[in-house]
Motif scaffolding. Structure first.
Motif, PDB file in Angstrom:
ATOM      1  N   LEU A 167     -20.828 -12.771 -18.720  1.00  0.00           N
ATOM      2  CA  LEU A 167     -20.780 -11.650 -17.772  1.00  0.00           C
ATOM      3  C   LEU A 167     -19.365 -11.413 -17.263  1.00  0.00           C
ATOM      4  O   LEU A 167     -18.911 -10.263 -17.165  1.00  0.00           O
ATOM      5  CB  LEU A 167     -21.719 -11.915 -16.597  1.00  0.00           C
ATOM      6  N   ILE A 168     -18.683 -12.492 -16.947  1.00  0.00           N
ATOM      7  CA  ILE A 168     -17.308 -12.360 -16.437  1.00  0.00           C
ATOM      8  C   ILE A 168     -16.405 -11.766 -17.504  1.00  0.00           C
ATOM      9  O   ILE A 168     -15.603 -10.855 -17.234  1.00  0.00           O
ATOM     10  CB  ILE A 168     -16.783 -13.733 -15.955  1.00  0.00           C
ATOM     11  N   ASN A 169     -16.540 -12.256 -18.748  1.00  0.00           N
ATOM     12  CA  ASN A 169     -15.706 -11.731 -19.831  1.00  0.00           C
ATOM     13  C   ASN A 169     -16.002 -10.263 -20.107  1.00  0.00           C
ATOM     14  O   ASN A 169     -15.087  -9.464 -20.311  1.00  0.00           O
ATOM     15  CB  ASN A 169     -15.894 -12.553 -21.109  1.00  0.00           C
ATOM     16  N   ASP A 170     -17.323  -9.908 -20.118  1.00  0.00           N
ATOM     17  CA  ASP A 170     -17.704  -8.507 -20.351  1.00  0.00           C
ATOM     18  C   ASP A 170     -17.164  -7.618 -19.240  1.00  0.00           C
ATOM     19  O   ASP A 170     -16.613  -6.525 -19.501  1.00  0.00           O
ATOM     20  CB  ASP A 170     -19.220  -8.363 -20.456  1.00  0.00           C
ATOM     21  N   ALA A 171     -17.326  -8.069 -18.007  1.00  0.00           N
ATOM     22  CA  ALA A 171     -16.835  -7.279 -16.876  1.00  0.00           C
ATOM     23  C   ALA A 171     -15.317  -7.158 -16.921  1.00  0.00           C
ATOM     24  O   ALA A 171     -14.754  -6.082 -16.658  1.00  0.00           O
ATOM     25  CB  ALA A 171     -17.281  -7.905 -15.555  1.00  0.00           C
ATOM     26  N   SER A 172     -14.641  -8.226 -17.299  1.00  0.00           N
ATOM     27  CA  SER A 172     -13.180  -8.194 -17.392  1.00  0.00           C
ATOM     28  C   SER A 172     -12.733  -7.212 -18.472  1.00  0.00           C
ATOM     29  O   SER A 172     -11.778  -6.451 -18.269  1.00  0.00           O
ATOM     30  CB  SER A 172     -12.630  -9.586 -17.703  1.00  0.00           C
ATOM     31  N   SER A 173     -13.434  -7.218 -19.626  1.00  0.00           N
ATOM     32  CA  SER A 173     -13.088  -6.283 -20.701  1.00  0.00           C
ATOM     33  C   SER A 173     -13.272  -4.851 -20.248  1.00  0.00           C
ATOM     34  O   SER A 173     -12.414  -3.989 -20.477  1.00  0.00           O
ATOM     35  CB  SER A 173     -13.963  -6.523 -21.930  1.00  0.00           C
ATOM     36  N   ALA A 174     -14.418  -4.585 -19.631  1.00  0.00           N
ATOM     37  CA  ALA A 174     -14.696  -3.222 -19.171  1.00  0.00           C
ATOM     38  C   ALA A 174     -13.684  -2.795 -18.124  1.00  0.00           C
ATOM     39  O   ALA A 174     -13.183  -1.657 -18.147  1.00  0.00           O
ATOM     40  CB  ALA A 174     -16.114  -3.134 -18.617  1.00  0.00           C
ATOM     41  N   ASN A 175     -13.371  -3.702 -17.225  1.00  0.00           N
ATOM     42  CA  ASN A 175     -12.409  -3.371 -16.183  1.00  0.00           C
ATOM     43  C   ASN A 175     -11.007  -3.197 -16.760  1.00  0.00           C
ATOM     44  O   ASN A 175     -10.249  -2.330 -16.318  1.00  0.00           O
ATOM     45  CB  ASN A 175     -12.408  -4.425 -15.079  1.00  0.00           C
ATOM     46  N   ALA A 176     -10.683  -4.013 -17.742  1.00  0.00           N
ATOM     47  CA  ALA A 176      -9.362  -3.884 -18.371  1.00  0.00           C
ATOM     48  C   ALA A 176      -9.239  -2.521 -19.034  1.00  0.00           C
ATOM     49  O   ALA A 176      -8.197  -1.850 -18.934  1.00  0.00           O
ATOM     50  CB  ALA A 176      -9.153  -5.002 -19.386  1.00  0.00           C
ATOM     51  N   ASP A 177     -10.318  -2.081 -19.704  1.00  0.00           N
ATOM     52  CA  ASP A 177     -10.300  -0.765 -20.350  1.00  0.00           C
ATOM     53  C   ASP A 177     -10.143   0.336 -19.303  1.00  0.00           C
ATOM     54  O   ASP A 177      -9.379   1.286 -19.485  1.00  0.00           O
ATOM     55  CB  ASP A 177     -11.594  -0.586 -21.152  1.00  0.00           C
ATOM     56  N   ARG A 178     -10.851   0.218 -18.201  1.00  0.00           N
ATOM     57  CA  ARG A 178     -10.759   1.218 -17.137  1.00  0.00           C
ATOM     58  C   ARG A 178      -9.363   1.231 -16.499  1.00  0.00           C
ATOM     59  O   ARG A 178      -8.814   2.295 -16.197  1.00  0.00           O
ATOM     60  CB  ARG A 178     -11.831   0.945 -16.081  1.00  0.00           C
ATOM     61  N   VAL A 179      -8.824   0.036 -16.291  1.00  0.00           N
ATOM     62  CA  VAL A 179      -7.477  -0.053 -15.717  1.00  0.00           C
ATOM     63  C   VAL A 179      -6.469   0.601 -16.656  1.00  0.00           C
ATOM     64  O   VAL A 179      -5.561   1.332 -16.233  1.00  0.00           O
ATOM     65  CB  VAL A 179      -7.109  -1.526 -15.415  1.00  0.00           C
ATOM     66  N   GLN A 180      -6.650   0.372 -17.961  1.00  0.00           N
ATOM     67  CA  GLN A 180      -5.734   0.966 -18.938  1.00  0.00           C
ATOM     68  C   GLN A 180      -5.843   2.499 -18.912  1.00  0.00           C
ATOM     69  O   GLN A 180      -4.832   3.203 -18.933  1.00  0.00           O
ATOM     70  CB  GLN A 180      -6.054   0.441 -20.335  1.00  0.00           C
ATOM     71  N   GLN A 181      -7.091   3.014 -18.829  1.00  0.00           N
ATOM     72  CA  GLN A 181      -7.282   4.468 -18.768  1.00  0.00           C
ATOM     73  C   GLN A 181      -6.668   5.043 -17.495  1.00  0.00           C
ATOM     74  O   GLN A 181      -6.056   6.127 -17.513  1.00  0.00           O
ATOM     75  CB  GLN A 181      -8.766   4.812 -18.846  1.00  0.00           C
ATOM     76  N   MET A 182      -6.810   4.313 -16.393  1.00  0.00           N
ATOM     77  CA  MET A 182      -6.224   4.781 -15.140  1.00  0.00           C
ATOM     78  C   MET A 182      -4.698   4.777 -15.225  1.00  0.00           C
ATOM     79  O   MET A 182      -4.028   5.690 -14.732  1.00  0.00           O
ATOM     80  CB  MET A 182      -6.696   3.909 -13.965  1.00  0.00           C
TER      81      MET A 182
END
Length: 162
Positions: free
Chosen positions: A105-120
């Protein structure tokens, strides 16, 4: 000279008759100088033997009870040990599963958040132009799909009129 003598002897015998009734297990002797032998016919020795047998039986029962209690205690210790072992294994498995799930869960959330941070970051760097471009891209796909559907509809209607 004449002498005369007179003697007289009297014997008096007294007899007493005894009538004994209801006397059981006792020896009764009337008179003087009699010898009486009394016996228990082995009942005292039999009672001692019976008491010894009872003590021996009780000793055997007591020792057997102690042995049995020891065996039951050993069985209880073994069963408790197995239960603890099983519980420990189960807890270890479940803990490992929980950590594995939490890590995923932590890794999945980190990946999703990393993608969102990159888009931002891209949106900030392009002043939002990338978002407009994405939106325009979606709109182009929609317009293209509607256009294709309209052209196909016109072709079908043209053939039907012929």
């Amino acid at each position: 000279m004449s002498s005369s003598s007179k003697s007289s002897n009297t014997t008096n015998n007294q007899t007493t008759n005894y009538s004994l009734q209801g006397v059981q297990g006792q020896n009764v002797v009337a008179g003087n100088g009699n010898t009486v032998t009394s016996t228990d016919y082995g009942s005292v020795n039999a009672a001692i033997g019976l008491a010894n047998s009872a003590l021996n039986s009780n000793q055997i029962v007591a020792l057997s009870s102690v042995d049995h209690a020891g065996e039951m205690a050993e069985m209880a210790v073994n069963a408790t040990s197995k239960a603890w072992s099983g519980a420990t294994n189960l807890v270890s498995e479940k803990t490992a599963d929980a950590w594995s799930g939490a890590t995923k869960l932590i890794n999945d959330a980190s990946s999703a958040n990393a993608d969102r941070v990159q888009q931002m970051a891209i949106a900030v760097a392009t002043d939002g132009q990338n978002l407009v471009a994405k939106s325009n891209e979606k709109n182009l796909y929609i317009i293209g799909g509607v256009s294709v559907a309209a052209v196909l509809s016109m072709i079908v209607m043209a053939r039907v009129k012929k």
